[in-house]
Structure formats: C-alpha cells, structure tokens
Design an enzyme around this catalytic site. Structure first.
Site, PDB file in Angstrom:
ATOM      1  N   ARG A 173      -1.023   1.714  73.693  1.00 28.95           N
ATOM      2  CA  ARG A 173      -1.806   2.302  72.605  1.00 28.95           C
ATOM      3  C   ARG A 173      -1.386   1.629  71.310  1.00 28.95           C
ATOM      4  O   ARG A 173      -0.329   0.988  71.235  1.00 28.95           O
ATOM      5  CB  ARG A 173      -1.587   3.815  72.526  1.00 28.95           C
ATOM      6  CG  ARG A 173      -0.176   4.222  72.182  1.00 28.95           C
ATOM      7  CD  ARG A 173       0.015   5.723  72.255  1.00 28.95           C
ATOM      8  NE  ARG A 173       1.331   6.111  71.763  1.00 28.95           N
ATOM      9  CZ  ARG A 173       1.600   6.429  70.513  1.00 28.95           C
ATOM     10  NH1 ARG A 173       0.634   6.396  69.601  1.00 28.95           N
ATOM     11  NH2 ARG A 173       2.813   6.769  70.134  1.00 28.95           N
ATOM     12  N   ARG A 177      -2.258   5.328  61.349  1.00 31.96           N
ATOM     13  CA  ARG A 177      -1.949   6.453  60.468  1.00 31.96           C
ATOM     14  C   ARG A 177      -2.928   6.421  59.303  1.00 31.96           C
ATOM     15  O   ARG A 177      -2.968   5.435  58.554  1.00 31.96           O
ATOM     16  CB  ARG A 177      -0.519   6.358  59.961  1.00 31.96           C
ATOM     17  CG  ARG A 177       0.526   6.417  61.062  1.00 31.96           C
ATOM     18  CD  ARG A 177       1.918   6.398  60.471  1.00 31.96           C
ATOM     19  NE  ARG A 177       2.924   6.237  61.490  1.00 31.96           N
ATOM     20  CZ  ARG A 177       4.217   6.032  61.231  1.00 31.96           C
ATOM     21  NH1 ARG A 177       4.621   5.969  59.981  1.00 31.96           N
ATOM     22  NH2 ARG A 177       5.081   5.876  62.209  1.00 31.96           N
ATOM     23  N   ASP A 351      16.748   2.482  72.119  1.00 32.51           N
ATOM     24  CA  ASP A 351      17.108   2.680  70.720  1.00 32.51           C
ATOM     25  C   ASP A 351      18.528   3.224  70.641  1.00 32.51           C
ATOM     26  O   ASP A 351      19.065   3.766  71.613  1.00 32.51           O
ATOM     27  CB  ASP A 351      16.134   3.647  70.050  1.00 32.51           C
ATOM     28  CG  ASP A 351      14.764   3.026  69.815  1.00 32.51           C
ATOM     29  OD1 ASP A 351      14.703   1.803  69.565  1.00 32.51           O
ATOM     30  OD2 ASP A 351      13.758   3.750  69.892  1.00 32.51           O
TER      31      ASP A 351
END
Length: 369
Positions: A173, A177, A351
C-alpha cells in the site's frame, strides 16, 4: 562451573539489552563483537563534536510506552522529528506523501482537490487488475506522477534492479496523508539519544565484560566453552556454515565527509529519487541533535550488492530466501543452549523499538524456563 552464564555474540542493541537484563538478574555475561567498537550499526563516531551515525541514520520511534520508558531510563531522548525531503531534478518534495507533497506536485491546496487528482491519476491504470510487478502495483496505487518522481528511481537503486523485475508485494500500500504534516512517523514517541547512541549502548553494557574485535567463528570452540548458553545475533546461515544455502541481503556503502561549512542542506535527511543519481540519500548528522558546530558532516548513502565481507543490511524476503530461512530456523530449534535473536539471526528487518521489545521478551522467556 563455567565462567559465564551467557556468551552474547554481537554488541548491538539486541545483545546489549539482553545482557543488561541478564546482569540485573545476577547472571554473568560476556559480550563479544567482531567490530572494534560496541553498538553494532548504532555506533556513532564523534567528529568535531558531531555524532556521526557510521552505519546509516537511526531514528528511534515507537508507540510502545514501555519500550520508550525503558530506553529513556538509560539516556534522555531529544524531540527530533523525522521530516525527510525528496529531491527529483531541481525540485524538493516533502515526505511522507502529504498535502505539502501534493501542492508541490500539482498545486492543489485542499484535501478534496488532492484526492480528486490522485483518483484521476489512478484511473489511467484501472485496467491493471492483478499487478505483475512493483511498477504495476505502484501505478495502480498512486498513478504516474508520484511513481515517476518519488518511487521508481529510489526503489530501483535500493534493490539494484528494475521495478518491472521486482515483485508487487514489496509495495502493498502507499499511505497518503491529507494534512499538511511532514512528520514521517505516526508513532507517539520519537527522538535521538542526547549525546548519541553510544551513551545508550554504554549504559546498557555497564559492568559487563565486553570484548570488541573478537570474531566468534575464529574462536568458536574456546568461546563456547566459557558459558552455559550462547545468544547469537549474527547471520543465522553463517552460524550453520551455510549448510542450507546462503541467504541474500542488500548492503549499503557510506561516504562520510567533513565539510568546512556550517550547514550543507538544512535537513537531516534528503532522499535522491532519480535513478541516474547513484546514491539514495544524503544525511547531515548535526541536524539529528540540533548541532551548532561551525562545520558539518554529511554522508552519501549508496545501495550495494551484498557479498561475503560486506555488511548485510536488508533481507531479501522472497520465496526462495524464506524457504531457506525456515530450514535454518528448524535447525536452531534443535539447539536448547543456543538462543538466536536480532535482525540477522531472524532474517527480518526490525525497527529499534521492536528490537528492544524482542530482546526483553526473550529474556523474560529465559526467566520462565
């Protein structure tokens, strides 16, 4: 009785967190690393008072308050917010894709105008029902302008091959924003350790025996004999002597430069999205900590093919490599006194907050056994 309870192979974030927790529980740990310093890829070099991220930019961000409070118990973090720029030709665009980006691309000023423009661009590729590659997937999701300016060249440099040769699943995807907000991460907590990442690593490893410059594979038997258990955070295929095949990675190459100027680009991170520009981004390290030094250090970051001797950075999680990793995972499960943790041992990109959480979880599992 052996000299140590745990031999920890790798002085990066995963190994350091695990070692700290073990020491707090009264366990004796020896941490080794083949590099000459602690911290793994988090290691920072002090150049003219600037903390240079030697192995690529690291920005701590998380939604996990427990993890955030944990790392802040060792060092306070500043309020750095990651707001990278993308350069295509002579123009600059804000990232992530937000109203600033859409205004820079098309001159649209409202969310409704931006949504209409994106739908208009997507309609051109509505005939693509089952994307056969990354290029088709991206065009179907965002249309030609965003793909051409901000995705295509950067992605091809990252992976070292044409977008038409990359699988579609790499881009599942594309987040848009429809607000004027350049904050790259949605996480509630974000920042850089005050004083650099070495402060965090040194605090985690305080009071623990650490031997940098020690290659586990050159002294494997004698090192294993020192401890009851081993935590291995290196490449899992190397641990098993590549008996099921070599796992693929993408690597990186860094060109660090000290410049006699106060400010080079005015931002910590600028991506270069044209395929013809050989590097993917330029990092200016002083901006991570609001530096006021009269000089600056920049780093050109180049994607690189991985070969033995180079640093492995990004796993190539395609079907072939996933199948190979599963074989190694099964072998690892047959070794009760060897633990495997971290991105290389688990063949996954992680991460930093996920790394901290995974190390804490592994330690808690040890305390239950």
């Amino acid at each position: 009785m052996k000299e140590y309870d745990y031999l920890i192979v790798g002085a990066g974030l995963f190994g350091a967190v695990f070692a700290h927790e073990a020491r707090c529980a009264g366990k004796r740990c020896l941490v080794i690393d083949k590099r000459g310093q602690r911290g793994g890829n988090l290691y920072c070099e002090d150049v003219e008072g600037i903390h240079v991220h030697k192995y690529g930019a690291h920005i701590f961000h998380t939604d996990n308050k427990e993890v955030w409070d944990y790392v802040n118990s060792f060092v306070k973090f500043n309020r750095y917010t990651n707001s990278p720029l993308a350069r295509f030709g002579d123009k600059l665009y804000n990232l992530p894709f937000n109203m600033n980006t859409f205004y820079q691309l098309w001159g649209v000023k409202t969310p409704a105008e931006a949504k209409e423009k994106i739908e208009e661009q997507r309609r051109e590729f509505a005939h693509i029902t089952e994307p056969a590659n990354l290029e088709e997937q991206a065009l179907k999701l965002c249309g030609k302008d965003i793909y051409r300016c901000l995705i295509k060249g950067y992605t091809e440099k990252q992976w070292g091959r044409a977008a038409t040769e990359l699988p579609a699943f790499i881009i599942r995807r594309i987040p848009f924003r429809f607000v004027y907000d350049n904050n790259y991460f949605n996480d509630a907590y974000q920042g850089i350790p005050k004083g650099g990442y070495n402060v965090l690593i040194d605090a985690l490893l305080e009071g623990i025996d650490v031997r940098p410059g020690t290659n586990y594979f050159e002294h494997r038997e004698e090192l294993n004999a020192l401890a009851d258990k081993v935590l291995f955070t290196g490449c899992i295929d190397e641990y098993f002597d590549f008996c099921c095949g070599r796992l693929e990675y993408r690597s990186l190459r860094f060109d660090h430069q000290l410049l006699d100027t106060e400010d080079f680009q005015g931002n910590a991170v600028v991506n270069y999205t044209e395929r013809e520009v050989p590097y993917t981004r330029i990092i200016e390290h002083k901006h991570f900590e609001y530096g006021t030094q009269p000089v600056t250090v920049i780093t050109y970051e180049y994607p690189d093919d991985f070969q033995p001797g180079k640093e492995p950075y990004y796993p190539v999680n395609d079907k072939r490599n996933t199948e190979i990793y599963q074989k190694y995972k099964e072998l690892a499960q047959q070794l009760p006194n060897v633990l495997f943790g971290g991105r290389l041992a688990q063949y996954a990109y992680a991460d930093m907050d996920d790394t901290v959480n995974a190390a804490l979880t592994l330690w808690r599992k040890q305390t239950r056994n």
